[in-house]
Design a protein around this motif. Sequence first.
Motif, PDB file in Angstrom:
ATOM      1  N   ILE A 118      15.735  37.380  50.138  1.00  0.00           N
ATOM      2  CA  ILE A 118      16.146  36.486  49.157  1.00  0.00           C
ATOM      3  C   ILE A 118      15.369  34.999  49.391  1.00  0.00           C
ATOM      4  O   ILE A 118      14.657  34.520  48.717  1.00  0.00           O
ATOM      5  CB  ILE A 118      17.587  36.041  48.722  1.00  0.00           C
ATOM      6  CG1 ILE A 118      17.942  37.446  48.030  1.00  0.00           C
ATOM      7  CG2 ILE A 118      17.789  35.115  48.009  1.00  0.00           C
ATOM      8  CD1 ILE A 118      19.610  37.437  47.691  1.00  0.00           C
ATOM      9  N   LEU A 119      15.589  34.674  50.669  1.00  0.00           N
ATOM     10  CA  LEU A 119      15.041  33.295  51.085  1.00  0.00           C
ATOM     11  C   LEU A 119      13.539  33.528  51.151  1.00  0.00           C
ATOM     12  O   LEU A 119      12.689  32.560  50.782  1.00  0.00           O
ATOM     13  CB  LEU A 119      15.833  32.779  52.495  1.00  0.00           C
ATOM     14  CG  LEU A 119      17.178  32.383  52.384  1.00  0.00           C
ATOM     15  CD1 LEU A 119      17.822  32.059  53.731  1.00  0.00           C
ATOM     16  CD2 LEU A 119      17.420  31.261  51.486  1.00  0.00           C
ATOM     17  N   GLY A 120      13.182  34.686  51.625  1.00  0.00           N
ATOM     18  CA  GLY A 120      11.805  34.938  51.820  1.00  0.00           C
ATOM     19  C   GLY A 120      10.993  34.874  50.330  1.00  0.00           C
ATOM     20  O   GLY A 120       9.854  34.304  50.227  1.00  0.00           O
ATOM     21  N   MET A 121      11.663  35.282  49.616  1.00  0.00           N
ATOM     22  CA  MET A 121      11.139  35.753  48.165  1.00  0.00           C
ATOM     23  C   MET A 121      11.064  33.989  47.703  1.00  0.00           C
ATOM     24  O   MET A 121      10.114  33.601  46.840  1.00  0.00           O
ATOM     25  CB  MET A 121      11.960  36.370  47.230  1.00  0.00           C
ATOM     26  CG  MET A 121      11.717  37.849  47.503  1.00  0.00           C
ATOM     27  SD  MET A 121      12.522  39.176  46.555  1.00  0.00           S
ATOM     28  CE  MET A 121      13.852  38.339  45.797  1.00  0.00           C
ATOM     29  N   GLY A 122      12.245  33.159  48.001  1.00  0.00           N
ATOM     30  CA  GLY A 122      12.148  31.797  47.550  1.00  0.00           C
ATOM     31  C   GLY A 122      10.985  31.170  48.098  1.00  0.00           C
ATOM     32  O   GLY A 122      10.199  30.345  47.518  1.00  0.00           O
ATOM     33  N   VAL A 123      10.553  31.535  49.279  1.00  0.00           N
ATOM     34  CA  VAL A 123       9.575  30.718  49.916  1.00  0.00           C
ATOM     35  C   VAL A 123       8.033  31.028  49.301  1.00  0.00           C
ATOM     36  O   VAL A 123       7.222  30.102  49.157  1.00  0.00           O
ATOM     37  CB  VAL A 123       9.430  30.903  51.437  1.00  0.00           C
ATOM     38  CG1 VAL A 123       8.139  30.404  52.113  1.00  0.00           C
ATOM     39  CG2 VAL A 123      10.518  30.255  52.129  1.00  0.00           C
ATOM     40  N   LEU A 124       7.965  32.416  48.987  1.00  0.00           N
ATOM     41  CA  LEU A 124       6.817  32.915  48.271  1.00  0.00           C
ATOM     42  C   LEU A 124       6.638  32.141  47.061  1.00  0.00           C
ATOM     43  O   LEU A 124       5.368  31.840  46.712  1.00  0.00           O
ATOM     44  CB  LEU A 124       6.691  34.365  48.350  1.00  0.00           C
ATOM     45  CG  LEU A 124       6.518  35.055  49.614  1.00  0.00           C
ATOM     46  CD1 LEU A 124       6.665  36.687  49.503  1.00  0.00           C
ATOM     47  CD2 LEU A 124       5.290  34.485  50.273  1.00  0.00           C
ATOM     48  N   TYR A 125       7.743  32.156  46.312  1.00  0.00           N
ATOM     49  CA  TYR A 125       7.917  31.645  45.025  1.00  0.00           C
ATOM     50  C   TYR A 125       7.279  30.029  45.246  1.00  0.00           C
ATOM     51  O   TYR A 125       6.470  29.695  44.283  1.00  0.00           O
ATOM     52  CB  TYR A 125       9.121  31.919  44.375  1.00  0.00           C
ATOM     53  CG  TYR A 125       8.971  30.896  42.923  1.00  0.00           C
ATOM     54  CD1 TYR A 125       8.736  31.630  41.825  1.00  0.00           C
ATOM     55  CD2 TYR A 125       9.668  29.908  42.648  1.00  0.00           C
ATOM     56  CE1 TYR A 125       8.453  30.898  40.704  1.00  0.00           C
ATOM     57  CE2 TYR A 125       9.925  28.906  41.428  1.00  0.00           C
ATOM     58  CZ  TYR A 125       9.170  29.739  40.397  1.00  0.00           C
ATOM     59  OH  TYR A 125       9.175  29.141  39.329  1.00  0.00           O
ATOM     60  N   TYR A 126       7.807  29.395  46.028  1.00  0.00           N
ATOM     61  CA  TYR A 126       7.625  28.145  46.099  1.00  0.00           C
ATOM     62  C   TYR A 126       6.606  27.827  46.637  1.00  0.00           C
ATOM     63  O   TYR A 126       5.703  26.641  46.114  1.00  0.00           O
ATOM     64  CB  TYR A 126       8.913  27.397  47.204  1.00  0.00           C
ATOM     65  CG  TYR A 126       8.510  25.964  47.391  1.00  0.00           C
ATOM     66  CD1 TYR A 126       8.786  24.974  46.429  1.00  0.00           C
ATOM     67  CD2 TYR A 126       8.161  25.442  48.647  1.00  0.00           C
ATOM     68  CE1 TYR A 126       8.623  23.621  46.592  1.00  0.00           C
ATOM     69  CE2 TYR A 126       7.917  23.833  48.783  1.00  0.00           C
ATOM     70  CZ  TYR A 126       8.166  23.075  47.970  1.00  0.00           C
ATOM     71  OH  TYR A 126       8.151  21.954  48.064  1.00  0.00           O
ATOM     72  N   VAL A 127       5.710  28.336  47.413  1.00  0.00           N
ATOM     73  CA  VAL A 127       4.147  28.070  47.936  1.00  0.00           C
ATOM     74  C   VAL A 127       3.282  28.562  46.768  1.00  0.00           C
ATOM     75  O   VAL A 127       2.400  27.758  46.769  1.00  0.00           O
ATOM     76  CB  VAL A 127       4.125  29.200  49.268  1.00  0.00           C
ATOM     77  CG1 VAL A 127       2.569  29.249  49.508  1.00  0.00           C
ATOM     78  CG2 VAL A 127       5.002  28.679  50.339  1.00  0.00           C
TER      79      VAL A 127
END
Length: 141
Positions: A118-127
């Motif tokens: 979930i945190l990794g998907m948040g980073v991808l979304y943010y980037v």
Amino acid sequence: MKIETKKLEVKNLEKKKYRSDRVRDHLANERTYLAWMRSGIALMGFGVLIVRLRIISPPLAPQPPGNGWKLGLAFAVVGVLTVLLSTQHYFAVRRDIDEDTYQPPDRWILLASLAVVILGMGVLYYVFTVPLDYLNTFILE
């Protein structure tokens, strides 16, 4: 009779205390705990890094409020939870090793994996949602 019982209890405790396989199990438990602690600290550090990335912009450039702080906060919260849950898990495993009833729990592995995904998907979304013109304003001071 009472003295013999006490001697027997002390003898049993000494046997449990010095068995090499039990010592090895406890040392492995401590190594695992320290690995979880490092992971929790890394998650907290990554959260701070995400929030502080906004400092790498020109001092007079307008900065939109953005949602990066929320992602950084999520990383920090997951890091703190990792530290707390790993501490609780360490003592539970320690007790199970002493009682010779240890069973590896799958729920911790699944929970940790889910949190990181979930945190990794948040980073991808943010980037990938940061506007490209905003990226051109970054300079290193």
